[in-house]
Design a protein around this motif. Structure first.
Motif, PDB file in Angstrom:
ATOM      1  N   TYR A 335       7.527  -0.453   3.608  1.00  0.00           N
ATOM      2  CA  TYR A 335       8.283  -1.223   4.558  1.00  0.00           C
ATOM      3  C   TYR A 335       9.715  -1.065   4.311  1.00  0.00           C
ATOM      4  CZ  TYR A 335       9.346  -5.361   1.607  1.00  0.00           C
ATOM      5  OH  TYR A 335       9.785  -5.995   0.370  1.00  0.00           O
ATOM      6  N   SER A 336      10.736  -1.490   5.317  1.00  0.00           N
ATOM      7  CA  SER A 336      12.032  -1.741   4.907  1.00  0.00           C
ATOM      8  C   SER A 336      12.615  -2.738   5.806  1.00  0.00           C
ATOM      9  CB  SER A 336      12.668  -0.376   5.355  1.00  0.00           C
ATOM     10  OG  SER A 336      14.252  -0.552   5.076  1.00  0.00           O
ATOM     11  N   GLY A 337      13.742  -3.404   5.535  1.00  0.00           N
ATOM     12  CA  GLY A 337      14.425  -4.614   6.008  1.00  0.00           C
ATOM     13  C   GLY A 337      13.483  -5.553   5.814  1.00  0.00           C
ATOM     14  N   GLY A 338      13.240  -6.583   6.786  1.00  0.00           N
ATOM     15  CA  GLY A 338      12.117  -7.694   6.650  1.00  0.00           C
ATOM     16  C   GLY A 338      10.872  -7.270   7.004  1.00  0.00           C
ATOM     17  N   THR A 339      10.020  -8.052   6.710  1.00  0.00           N
ATOM     18  CA  THR A 339       8.439  -7.928   7.000  1.00  0.00           C
ATOM     19  C   THR A 339       8.080  -9.090   8.236  1.00  0.00           C
ATOM     20  OG1 THR A 339       7.687  -9.794   5.667  1.00  0.00           O
ATOM     21  CG2 THR A 339       7.663  -7.348   4.747  1.00  0.00           C
ATOM     22  N   GLY A 340       9.158  -9.593   8.849  1.00  0.00           N
ATOM     23  CA  GLY A 340       8.709 -10.481  10.171  1.00  0.00           C
ATOM     24  C   GLY A 340       8.630  -9.486  11.330  1.00  0.00           C
ATOM     25  N   LEU A 341       9.124  -8.452  11.558  1.00  0.00           N
ATOM     26  CA  LEU A 341       9.237  -7.744  12.744  1.00  0.00           C
ATOM     27  C   LEU A 341       9.707  -8.348  13.721  1.00  0.00           C
ATOM     28  CD1 LEU A 341       5.585  -5.881  12.493  1.00  0.00           C
ATOM     29  CD2 LEU A 341       7.975  -5.132  11.764  1.00  0.00           C
ATOM     30  N   ASP A 342      10.865  -9.062  13.356  1.00  0.00           N
ATOM     31  CA  ASP A 342      11.599  -9.820  14.479  1.00  0.00           C
ATOM     32  C   ASP A 342      13.158  -9.584  14.226  1.00  0.00           C
ATOM     33  OD1 ASP A 342      12.194 -11.313  12.073  1.00  0.00           O
ATOM     34  OD2 ASP A 342      11.079 -13.113  12.680  1.00  0.00           O
ATOM     35  N   SER A 343      13.597  -8.696  13.645  1.00  0.00           N
ATOM     36  CA  SER A 343      14.844  -8.378  13.527  1.00  0.00           C
ATOM     37  C   SER A 343      15.189  -6.699  13.519  1.00  0.00           C
ATOM     38  CB  SER A 343      15.525  -8.952  12.064  1.00  0.00           C
ATOM     39  OG  SER A 343      15.177 -10.590  12.114  1.00  0.00           O
ATOM     40  N   GLN A 344      16.287  -6.555  13.775  1.00  0.00           N
ATOM     41  CA  GLN A 344      16.759  -5.395  13.848  1.00  0.00           C
ATOM     42  C   GLN A 344      16.781  -4.492  12.291  1.00  0.00           C
ATOM     43  OE1 GLN A 344      20.589  -4.777  16.117  1.00  0.00           O
ATOM     44  NE2 GLN A 344      20.537  -2.557  15.495  1.00  0.00           N
ATOM     45  N   GLY A 345      15.972  -3.471  12.408  1.00  0.00           N
ATOM     46  CA  GLY A 345      16.147  -2.748  10.975  1.00  0.00           C
ATOM     47  C   GLY A 345      14.832  -3.108  10.123  1.00  0.00           C
ATOM     48  N   ASP A 346      14.036  -3.848  10.894  1.00  0.00           N
ATOM     49  CA  ASP A 346      12.566  -4.137  10.340  1.00  0.00           C
ATOM     50  C   ASP A 346      11.595  -3.079  10.611  1.00  0.00           C
ATOM     51  OD1 ASP A 346      13.222  -6.725   9.335  1.00  0.00           O
ATOM     52  OD2 ASP A 346      12.219  -7.863  10.874  1.00  0.00           O
ATOM     53  N   TYR A 347      11.011  -2.748   9.516  1.00  0.00           N
ATOM     54  CA  TYR A 347      10.103  -1.318   9.649  1.00  0.00           C
ATOM     55  C   TYR A 347       9.262  -1.447   8.548  1.00  0.00           C
ATOM     56  CZ  TYR A 347       9.471   3.776   8.598  1.00  0.00           C
ATOM     57  OH  TYR A 347       8.806   5.092   8.544  1.00  0.00           O
ATOM     58  N   VAL A 348       8.038  -0.804   9.213  1.00  0.00           N
ATOM     59  CA  VAL A 348       6.716  -0.837   8.389  1.00  0.00           C
ATOM     60  C   VAL A 348       6.033   0.380   8.743  1.00  0.00           C
ATOM     61  CG1 VAL A 348       4.359  -1.695   8.204  1.00  0.00           C
ATOM     62  CG2 VAL A 348       6.299  -3.127   8.619  1.00  0.00           C
ATOM     63  N   ARG A 349       5.500   1.243   7.587  1.00  0.00           N
ATOM     64  CA  ARG A 349       4.959   2.534   7.717  1.00  0.00           C
ATOM     65  C   ARG A 349       3.616   2.461   7.088  1.00  0.00           C
ATOM     66  NH1 ARG A 349       7.877   6.980   4.285  1.00  0.00           N
ATOM     67  NH2 ARG A 349       9.476   6.504   5.840  1.00  0.00           N
ATOM     68  N   ILE A 350       2.819   3.173   7.533  1.00  0.00           N
ATOM     69  CA  ILE A 350       1.188   3.598   6.997  1.00  0.00           C
ATOM     70  C   ILE A 350       1.319   5.107   6.948  1.00  0.00           C
ATOM     71  CG2 ILE A 350      -1.185   3.246   7.088  1.00  0.00           C
ATOM     72  CD1 ILE A 350      -0.780   0.731   8.537  1.00  0.00           C
ATOM     73  N   ASP A 351       1.049   5.578   5.612  1.00  0.00           N
ATOM     74  CA  ASP A 351       0.959   7.113   5.604  1.00  0.00           C
ATOM     75  C   ASP A 351      -0.350   7.360   4.545  1.00  0.00           C
ATOM     76  OD1 ASP A 351       1.495   9.668   5.408  1.00  0.00           O
ATOM     77  OD2 ASP A 351       3.033   9.555   3.935  1.00  0.00           O
ATOM     78  N   GLY A 352      -1.114   8.081   5.473  1.00  0.00           N
ATOM     79  CA  GLY A 352      -2.442   8.699   4.658  1.00  0.00           C
ATOM     80  C   GLY A 352      -2.461  10.175   4.638  1.00  0.00           C
ATOM     81  N   PRO A 353      -3.508  10.668   4.111  1.00  0.00           N
ATOM     82  CA  PRO A 353      -3.708  12.255   4.147  1.00  0.00           C
ATOM     83  C   PRO A 353      -3.624  12.640   5.784  1.00  0.00           C
ATOM     84  CG  PRO A 353      -5.239  11.396   2.761  1.00  0.00           C
ATOM     85  CD  PRO A 353      -4.338  10.056   3.399  1.00  0.00           C
ATOM     86  N   GLY A 354      -4.135  11.827   6.646  1.00  0.00           N
ATOM     87  CA  GLY A 354      -4.243  12.005   7.914  1.00  0.00           C
ATOM     88  C   GLY A 354      -3.244  11.088   8.732  1.00  0.00           C
ATOM     89  N   VAL A 355      -3.470   9.464   8.738  1.00  0.00           N
ATOM     90  CA  VAL A 355      -2.944   8.857   9.686  1.00  0.00           C
ATOM     91  C   VAL A 355      -1.485   8.721   9.228  1.00  0.00           C
ATOM     92  CG1 VAL A 355      -3.335   6.772   8.032  1.00  0.00           C
ATOM     93  CG2 VAL A 355      -3.144   6.642  10.689  1.00  0.00           C
ATOM     94  N   TRP A 356      -0.614   8.779  10.201  1.00  0.00           N
ATOM     95  CA  TRP A 356       0.876   8.207   9.930  1.00  0.00           C
ATOM     96  C   TRP A 356       1.172   7.310  11.117  1.00  0.00           C
ATOM     97  CZ3 TRP A 356       4.952   9.543   6.760  1.00  0.00           C
ATOM     98  CH2 TRP A 356       6.495   9.303   7.403  1.00  0.00           C
TER      99      TRP A 356
END
Length: 391
Positions: A335-356
């Motif tokens: 993640y980047s920014g905050g984890t609230g997913l309520d502000s500009q710049g909040d970002y979450v990523r899930i990255d696997g062998p397959g899934v992105w």
């Protein structure tokens, strides 16, 4: 013919929904049957708009912008009669997931959100409908965030929406559920390779079929503005609640040490692998390895993935989820920014062998006192049914 600004979701007829479709067909066969039923409602010129070659150029021609036919192929929904429109929506219904808040239900809500944008743009509204959640437009206080709360809409990666004149509200390049396009890349069949290509502003559905079976359910781009609203009939819509809530549950389960490990080195104003970024996965996975998480947290990772995978039919989604579960210990969460997913710049990523999967919060473009979401689901090996090789 329907006008481009027509709400395509309210203009369908019951009779059209009963066009000849093989009632015994299931899975990919049902999609082929529905696709042929749709084609049978079209004249020769319209069929030529829908039936296109399965080429890399056509398959990768999708966008998150309200750019109409200039950035995506196919026939515009707003140009169809009620009968044709109902048949087109039937294709989507049998091809996508049946869950509440995911699949077809979510797709129709995203189209409704575009009608909200269309109405707001045409009325000159500069503020959002009455909020129906606790969402905040407060800028991120994270010092590493590059998103500036004073950034104008023209500085955002999504660009500025057209206003007035040709292409504005409901025009060929504006907002609205009529400005969505459907194409069949390759001929729908049970023994060949073809793709159901559908999208418009904030939506790109790419479902690929090979030898009568789904071979790819990505890329799937989905975003929304406003993130929630209440319609005139009192119905409240929150089209991306499942995606948001799944990620909130996941990041909310991380303790301080885990959050430190999950923190990404960069900040983000948009998804990395949006339109035109095919195959450009980072060489190195970042974040916290799922293998280090507790069993309950691992289940939260799977639950967070599912709403995106559920864009495809239920059986295919189930198979993909089993694959991603097998690959879970090689998957990372960041993640980047905050984890609230309520502000500009909040970002979450899930990255696997397959899934992105990526989820980012941006400043509102039309409703500038709110945020809006951009997300994308890709697969390292299965995008476009593995039909193309990207460097």
């Amino acid at each position: 013919m329907a006008n481009a600004s027509t709400d395509v979701l309210s203009g369908t007829s019951a009779a059209a929904a009963k066009r000849p479709v093989d009632k015994h067909a299931t899975g990919a066969k049902a999609v082929v049957s529905a696709a042929n039923a749709f084609l049978n409602t079209l004249d020769a010129d319209q069929q030529a708009e829908v039936l296109l070659d399965l080429t890399e150029e056509n398959a990768t021609a999708w966008s998150n912008l309200p750019c109409g036919s200039s950035c995506r192929p196919g026939i515009r929904l707003g140009s169809l009669t009620d009968t044709q429109l109902a048949a087109a929506m039937k294709v989507l219904k049998v091809a996508t997931g049946s869950g509440k808040g995911t699949g077809y239900d979510q797709i129709t809500q995203i189209l409704k959100a575009d009608d909200v944008l269309d109405a707001a743009q045409n009325s000159g509204s500069a503020s959002a409908p009455a909020p129906t959640s606790s969402e905040s437009s407060t800028p991120s206080t994270d010092p590493s965030a590059t998103a500036d709360p004073s950034t104008s809409a023209t500085d955002l990666p999504t660009g500025t929406p057209p206003s007035g004149g040709p292409g504005g509200g409901g025009g060929a390049f504006g907002y609205g559920s009529g400005v969505y396009f459907m194409a069949f890349l390759g001929t729908p069949s049970a023994d060949g390779t073809w793709q159901l290509h559908f999208g418009g502003h904030h939506l790109a559905v790419n479902l690929t079929y090979k030898d009568g079976k789904p071979s790819g359910a990505s890329p799937f781009f989905i975003g929304v503005e406003p993130t929630t609203w209440t319609a005139d009939d009192g119905t409240t819509y929150t089209p991306m609640a499942d995606q948001r809530d799944g990620l909130l549950a996941l990041t909310g389960s991380l303790n301080t040490e885990q959050l430190t490990k999950a923190k990404l080195s960069a900040s983000f104003s948009d998804v990395l692998l949006g339109p035109g970024k095919d195959g450009q996965f980072p060489e190195t996975k970042e974040g916290i390895p799922v293998s280090s998480l507790k069993p309950q947290q691992k289940q939260l990772v799977l639950k967070a993935i599912h709403p995106w995978v559920a864009n495809v039919d239920d059986a295919t989604a189930k198979r993909l989820m089993k694959t991603y579960e097998r690959e879970l210990n090689q998957t990372y969460v960041g993640y980047s920014g905050g984890t609230g997913l309520d502000s500009q710049g909040d970002y979450v990523r899930i990255d696997g062998p397959g899934v992105w999967i990526e989820f980012v919060c941006q400043g509102g473009v039309v409703f500038r006192d709110q945020i809006h979401y951009h997300t994308v689901y890709r697969d390292h090996t299965r995008d476009y049914g593995s039909e193309f090789t990207f460097s």
